[in-house]
Design a protein around this motif. Structure first.
Motif, short mmCIF file in Angstrom:
data_model
loop_
_atom_site.label_atom_id
_atom_site.label_comp_id
_atom_site.label_asym_id
_atom_site.label_seq_id
_atom_site.Cartn_x
_atom_site.Cartn_y
_atom_site.Cartn_z
N VAL A 1 0.84 -1.21 0.00
CA VAL A 1 0.00 0.00 0.00
C VAL A 1 0.88 1.25 0.00
O VAL A 1 0.64 2.21 -0.76
N THR A 2 1.92 1.25 0.83
CA THR A 2 2.83 2.39 0.90
C THR A 2 3.58 2.59 -0.42
O THR A 2 3.68 3.71 -0.94
N SER A 3 4.09 1.49 -0.97
CA SER A 3 4.86 1.60 -2.22
C SER A 3 4.00 2.01 -3.40
O SER A 3 4.51 2.52 -4.41
N SER A 4 2.67 1.80 -3.30
CA SER A 4 1.76 2.17 -4.39
C SER A 4 1.29 3.62 -4.27
O SER A 4 0.46 4.07 -5.07
N GLY A 5 1.80 4.35 -3.28
CA GLY A 5 1.44 5.75 -3.12
C GLY A 5 0.14 5.98 -2.40
O GLY A 5 -0.38 7.11 -2.40
N GLY B 1 0.08 -7.96 -5.32
CA GLY B 1 1.20 -7.35 -6.02
C GLY B 1 0.83 -6.71 -7.34
O GLY B 1 1.55 -5.83 -7.84
N LEU B 2 -0.30 -7.14 -7.94
CA LEU B 2 -0.74 -6.59 -9.22
C LEU B 2 -1.72 -5.44 -9.05
O LEU B 2 -2.05 -4.76 -10.03
N ALA B 3 -2.22 -5.25 -7.84
CA ALA B 3 -3.24 -4.23 -7.58
C ALA B 3 -2.58 -2.93 -7.14
O ALA B 3 -1.86 -2.90 -6.14
N ALA C 1 11.67 -10.18 5.22
CA ALA C 1 13.00 -10.40 4.64
C ALA C 1 12.91 -10.61 3.13
O ALA C 1 13.72 -10.07 2.36
N ILE C 2 11.91 -11.38 2.69
CA ILE C 2 11.75 -11.60 1.24
C ILE C 2 11.38 -10.29 0.54
O ILE C 2 11.90 -9.97 -0.53
N TYR C 3 10.50 -9.53 1.16
CA TYR C 3 10.09 -8.25 0.57
C TYR C 3 11.27 -7.31 0.43
O TYR C 3 11.39 -6.57 -0.56
N ALA C 4 12.17 -7.32 1.43
CA ALA C 4 13.34 -6.45 1.38
C ALA C 4 14.25 -6.81 0.20
O ALA C 4 14.91 -5.93 -0.38
N LEU C 5 14.27 -8.08 -0.18
CA LEU C 5 15.06 -8.49 -1.34
C LEU C 5 14.37 -8.12 -2.64
O LEU C 5 14.98 -7.56 -3.55
N ASP C 6 13.09 -8.45 -2.73
CA ASP C 6 12.33 -8.15 -3.94
C ASP C 6 10.85 -8.32 -3.65
O ASP C 6 10.42 -9.38 -3.18
N GLU C 7 10.07 -7.27 -3.93
CA GLU C 7 8.64 -7.34 -3.62
C GLU C 7 7.95 -8.46 -4.39
O GLU C 7 7.13 -9.20 -3.83
N TRP C 8 8.30 -8.62 -5.68
CA TRP C 8 7.64 -9.65 -6.46
C TRP C 8 7.98 -11.05 -5.97
O TRP C 8 7.18 -11.98 -6.12
N ALA C 9 9.16 -11.19 -5.37
CA ALA C 9 9.52 -12.50 -4.81
C ALA C 9 8.58 -12.88 -3.68
O ALA C 9 8.22 -14.06 -3.52
N LEU C 10 8.14 -11.88 -2.90
CA LEU C 10 7.20 -12.16 -1.81
C LEU C 10 5.87 -12.65 -2.36
O LEU C 10 5.34 -13.67 -1.91
N TRP C 11 5.32 -11.94 -3.36
CA TRP C 11 4.00 -12.34 -3.86
C TRP C 11 4.06 -13.68 -4.59
O TRP C 11 3.11 -14.47 -4.52
N ALA C 12 5.18 -13.96 -5.25
CA ALA C 12 5.34 -15.28 -5.88
C ALA C 12 5.42 -16.37 -4.82
O ALA C 12 4.81 -17.44 -4.96
N THR C 13 6.14 -16.09 -3.73
CA THR C 13 6.26 -17.05 -2.63
C THR C 13 4.90 -17.31 -2.00
O THR C 13 4.54 -18.45 -1.69
N VAL C 14 4.13 -16.24 -1.80
CA VAL C 14 2.79 -16.37 -1.22
C VAL C 14 1.90 -17.24 -2.11
O VAL C 14 1.17 -18.11 -1.62
#
Length: 447
Positions: free
Chosen positions: A261-265, A317-319, A380-393
């Motif tokens: 939410v924060t990163s989407s402004g 992650g797509l919204a 920790a995953i989000y800190a590496l890459d946001e898309w990695a978190l949503w793929a992991t989820v």
């Protein structure tokens, strides 16, 4: 005990609303107790804010105290499961309430980091002792799967109402005095314990053929009813692994979602609306959804619930606007409601009568472990890459859904009295009879 029909086939079961009305008094008493307890459950929410703004500790040190509480939560469920079977449901609930009250009342007087870690950690243990006992008491009080689902639906509804009220009351108290906040928490715990002691009586464990005395546990020898025997159940081990994964997925609604939410402004107000939407959906629709899915095979209800939760959160992650984000919230909220409506009841159906408390204790431990580790791993995953978190989820959601489905290698244990046979349902295999469906579970509640 309820006299509702004990046959599962559609057309012979009473309507779900009728089952709700006919639930035994114990179910309503326990639900009233959890409503009171959750209304005053302030410490987990406000302890970090208290330590940083009122006591002057750094965020890292406050997190250490919160971590001690998390470890205590896991231990509390395991100990509570043992006590529920050995000491009795009623006395375990009373012990949890009174001990939590005393320890929580001490928090405002603590003046060192070490004391905060020790006492708050002990609060974590004491505050969770009741969970396996309360769940076991609900299982003991009913006989059929529909009654179990109805009992846990009422329990969760009371818990959600209490959490909503508690958040408002806690925020108001915290603006006035943290001492009042923690004393209010202590009063709620004490009232919960007193209600349990005065109004509850242990029910005969379903299928045991005899009563369980208030002060006693199962008549089975200790070596035949311990955690070692419970963990020897491969179906239960599968269930616990799935619970941890499912909780990792769900907890990203409090980790990945705010960060996205924060990163989407968007603003904190927007996040509050999304969280509020989830709360309103659960309060309005969880009971009706429980009535809709109760006649469905629990394995598939749990699998679909976990799938919806995983897919809904992965799509976050797509919204990038509120309309799309609200749509994802609706999807994962639907998954949450489907899963939570039947998980505890399903676990109760597969538990041996003399180990209901231990099964629920292990479930609670897996639940709290998943919710405790989930934010750390997700962050920790989000800190590496946001898309990695949503793929992991998304992948984790698929895995948890698959683990809900019955394993063909699982033996089919004997049915408990009043437990409907699922083998007669279309598509059911012999490995998925009532208790065998245990391969398929995942989260409570919260409990």
């Amino acid at each position: 005990m309820s006299t509702a029909a004990t046959e599962r086939p559609e057309g012979e079961e009473p309507p779900f609303l009728h089952t709700l009305r006919e639930l035994p008094a114990r179910v309503w008493i326990v639900s009233l107790g959890i409503l009171v307890n959750r209304c005053g459950n302030f410490l987990p929410v406000f302890i970090v804010l208290y330590l940083t703004t009122n006591q002057g500790y750094s965020a890292g040190l406050a997190g250490l105290v919160l971590g001690a509480a998390g470890v205590g939560n896991v231990l509390g469920n395991a100990v509570g499961g043992y006590l529920a079977d050995r000491l009795g449901r009623r006395w375990t609930i009373a012990l949890s309430g009174v001990t939590s009250a005393v320890l929580t009342a001490l928090v405002p007087a603590l003046n060192t980091l070490f004391l905060n870690i020790v006492v708050v950690g002990l609060v974590g243990v004491a505050s969770q002792l009741y969970r396996p006992a309360a769940s076991a008491l609900l299982v003991d009080s009913v006989t059929t799967n529909q009654q179990r689902v109805a009992a846990f639906a009422v329990f969760r509804f009371a818990m959600n109402i209490g959490a909503a009220v508690g958040g408002f009351v806690g925020g108001w108290l915290a603006t006035n005095s943290y001492t009042e906040l923690f004393l209010g928490n202590a009063a709620a715990c004490l009232l919960f314990g007193v209600l349990g002691l005065l109004l509850l009586r242990d029910a005969p464990p379903a299928g045991s053929g005899g009563g369980q005395e208030d002060g006693g546990g199962s008549a089975a020898p200790v070596e035949e009813a311990g955690y070692r025997q419970a963990l020897a159940d491969r179906r239960l081990r599968r269930f616990l692994v799935m619970t941890v994964i499912a909780e990792f997925v769900y907890i990203q609604s409090t980790v990945g979602l705010p960060l996205h939410v924060t990163s989407s402004g968007l603003t904190a107000s927007d996040l509050g609306l999304l969280i509020g939407l989830n709360g309103v959906l659960v309060l309005l629709f969880e009971l009706p959804i429980a009535g809709l899915v109760v006649k469905r095979r629990a394995a598939y209800v749990l699998a679909v619930g976990n799938l919806f939760t995983g897919v809904g959160l992965a799509l976050t992650g797509l919204a990038t606007n509120m309309v799309l984000l609200c749509a994802t919230v609706v999807l994962w909220s639907l998954g949450e409601m489907m899963y939570s409506s039947v998980a505890n009841a399903h676990l109760g159906g597969m538990s041996p009568p003399n180990m209901v408390g231990r099964y629920q204790g292990l479930y609670g431990a897996a639940f709290t472990f998943g919710t405790g580790v989930g934010p750390l791993v997700g962050g920790a995953i989000y800190a590496l890459d946001e898309w990695a978190l949503w793929a992991t989820v998304g992948v984790a959601g698929l895995i948890s859904a698959q683990l809900c489905l019955p394993s063909r290698r699982a033996p089919a244990p004997p049915e408990r009295p009043g437990e409907p046979s699922e083998a007669a349902e279309p598509g059911a295999s012999g490995a998925a009879e009532p208790a065998a469906a245990a391969d398929e579970e995942a989260r409570p509640s919260s409990p």
